[in-house]
Design an enzyme around this catalytic site. Sequence first.
Site, PDB file in Angstrom:
ATOM      1  N   ARG A  17     -15.664  -2.467  -7.858  1.00 24.29           N
ATOM      2  CA  ARG A  17     -17.075  -2.497  -8.256  1.00 24.29           C
ATOM      3  C   ARG A  17     -17.842  -3.653  -7.626  1.00 24.29           C
ATOM      4  O   ARG A  17     -19.015  -3.856  -7.947  1.00 24.29           O
ATOM      5  CB  ARG A  17     -17.166  -2.596  -9.791  1.00 24.29           C
ATOM      6  CG  ARG A  17     -16.704  -1.357 -10.524  1.00 24.29           C
ATOM      7  CD  ARG A  17     -17.669  -0.198 -10.382  1.00 24.29           C
ATOM      8  NE  ARG A  17     -18.926  -0.486 -11.037  1.00 24.29           N
ATOM      9  CZ  ARG A  17     -19.196  -0.192 -12.309  1.00 24.29           C
ATOM     10  NH1 ARG A  17     -18.259   0.388 -13.064  1.00 24.29           N
ATOM     11  NH2 ARG A  17     -20.368  -0.475 -12.824  1.00 24.29           N
ATOM     12  N   HIS A  42      -2.108 -12.195  -1.303  1.00 27.15           N
ATOM     13  CA  HIS A  42      -2.196 -11.764   0.092  1.00 27.15           C
ATOM     14  C   HIS A  42      -3.667 -11.734   0.498  1.00 27.15           C
ATOM     15  O   HIS A  42      -4.431 -10.898   0.032  1.00 27.15           O
ATOM     16  CB  HIS A  42      -1.567 -10.370   0.234  1.00 27.15           C
ATOM     17  CG  HIS A  42      -1.518  -9.859   1.637  1.00 27.15           C
ATOM     18  ND1 HIS A  42      -0.901  -8.661   1.961  1.00 27.15           N
ATOM     19  CD2 HIS A  42      -2.000 -10.357   2.809  1.00 27.15           C
ATOM     20  CE1 HIS A  42      -1.006  -8.461   3.265  1.00 27.15           C
ATOM     21  NE2 HIS A  42      -1.683  -9.463   3.796  1.00 27.15           N
ATOM     22  N   HIS A  49      -8.964  -7.050  -1.224  1.00 27.37           N
ATOM     23  CA  HIS A  49      -8.800  -7.463  -2.629  1.00 27.37           C
ATOM     24  C   HIS A  49      -9.007  -8.974  -2.775  1.00 27.37           C
ATOM     25  O   HIS A  49     -10.070  -9.405  -3.206  1.00 27.37           O
ATOM     26  CB  HIS A  49      -7.468  -6.980  -3.231  1.00 27.37           C
ATOM     27  CG  HIS A  49      -6.258  -7.055  -2.349  1.00 27.37           C
ATOM     28  ND1 HIS A  49      -5.851  -8.197  -1.714  1.00 27.37           N
ATOM     29  CD2 HIS A  49      -5.346  -6.095  -2.016  1.00 27.37           C
ATOM     30  CE1 HIS A  49      -4.742  -7.963  -1.043  1.00 27.37           C
ATOM     31  NE2 HIS A  49      -4.414  -6.686  -1.182  1.00 27.37           N
ATOM     32  N   GLU A  69       0.542 -14.891   1.286  1.00 25.54           N
ATOM     33  CA  GLU A  69       0.960 -13.856   2.226  1.00 25.54           C
ATOM     34  C   GLU A  69      -0.168 -13.639   3.222  1.00 25.54           C
ATOM     35  O   GLU A  69      -1.333 -13.524   2.825  1.00 25.54           O
ATOM     36  CB  GLU A  69       1.273 -12.554   1.487  1.00 25.54           C
ATOM     37  CG  GLU A  69       2.436 -12.666   0.522  1.00 25.54           C
ATOM     38  CD  GLU A  69       2.725 -11.377  -0.208  1.00 25.54           C
ATOM     39  OE1 GLU A  69       3.842 -11.229  -0.719  1.00 25.54           O
ATOM     40  OE2 GLU A  69       1.819 -10.511  -0.275  1.00 25.54           O
ATOM     41  N   HIS A 192       8.604  -6.296  -3.210  1.00 25.73           N
ATOM     42  CA  HIS A 192       7.914  -5.063  -2.833  1.00 25.73           C
ATOM     43  C   HIS A 192       8.563  -3.867  -3.526  1.00 25.73           C
ATOM     44  O   HIS A 192       9.726  -3.569  -3.323  1.00 25.73           O
ATOM     45  CB  HIS A 192       7.884  -4.829  -1.323  1.00 25.73           C
ATOM     46  CG  HIS A 192       6.763  -3.919  -0.912  1.00 25.73           C
ATOM     47  ND1 HIS A 192       5.439  -4.327  -0.904  1.00 25.73           N
ATOM     48  CD2 HIS A 192       6.747  -2.630  -0.518  1.00 25.73           C
ATOM     49  CE1 HIS A 192       4.675  -3.332  -0.509  1.00 25.73           C
ATOM     50  NE2 HIS A 192       5.439  -2.290  -0.275  1.00 25.73           N
ATOM     51  N   GLY A 193       7.780  -3.213  -4.366  1.00 29.27           N
ATOM     52  CA  GLY A 193       8.249  -2.012  -5.043  1.00 29.27           C
ATOM     53  C   GLY A 193       9.139  -2.255  -6.246  1.00 29.27           C
ATOM     54  O   GLY A 193       9.678  -1.309  -6.817  1.00 29.27           O
TER      55      GLY A 193
END
Length: 236
Positions: A17, A42, A49, A69, A192-193
């Site tokens: 937004r 990151h 972001h 990152e 990651h994940g």
Amino acid sequence: MRLGVNVDHVATVRQARRTFEPSPVCAALIAQQAGADQITLHLREDRRHIQDRDLELIKELVNIPVNLEMAPTEEMREIALRVRPDRITLVPERREEITTEGGLDVVSMKERLKEYLKPLKEAGIEISLFIEPDKEQIEASRDVGADAIEIHTGRYQPLERHRFEEAREELRRIREAAIYARERGLRVYAGHGLTYHNVKEFVRELKDVVEELNIGHSIVANAVIFGFERAVKEMI
């Protein structure tokens, strides 16, 4: 095993937004209060972001290590040298990807990375490289002067699709890579994940060879769901 909390996707909700909330800075402070060992974020080239100001404020306000990152670009190196995070983790980056899709190919970038990392090392910033659990990539990481590697754990996700043998094989690969890296003087992290569903077995199997996990999306997703009732009640 230490926990680094990645606050990227708090910023993802905010940027949907283009507003001021939710704040990844507030999330970082809450994570610190809750016992996180590190804040990871990151700063992507497209700023989809996390924004520059988020990084600056988090570095200024939190009392635990900050892990930045970033892609290995000149712009990002300048930012890292100015803000001085405790650690930088180099990751591959493609604008069209939804999230980081794999490890950095250190082998093909070896000579370039040797020069790229020199000013960062001279500044006293810890250097980590996000790579696949591959011996050739580990050797190259050591050769360019990395202090640590972060092993890409994205292929461990088959556990959630009930493909247990694949998950076990991936754990074996990660263990072998972690041992190989430690024998060569590198610290070993992973991420990651990883989710609430698969992290317990990961920790149980690898806590003796992996020092730290960096987890973000699953924590943010859980926070949205389990904090939703309280948020609605406060609005009423």
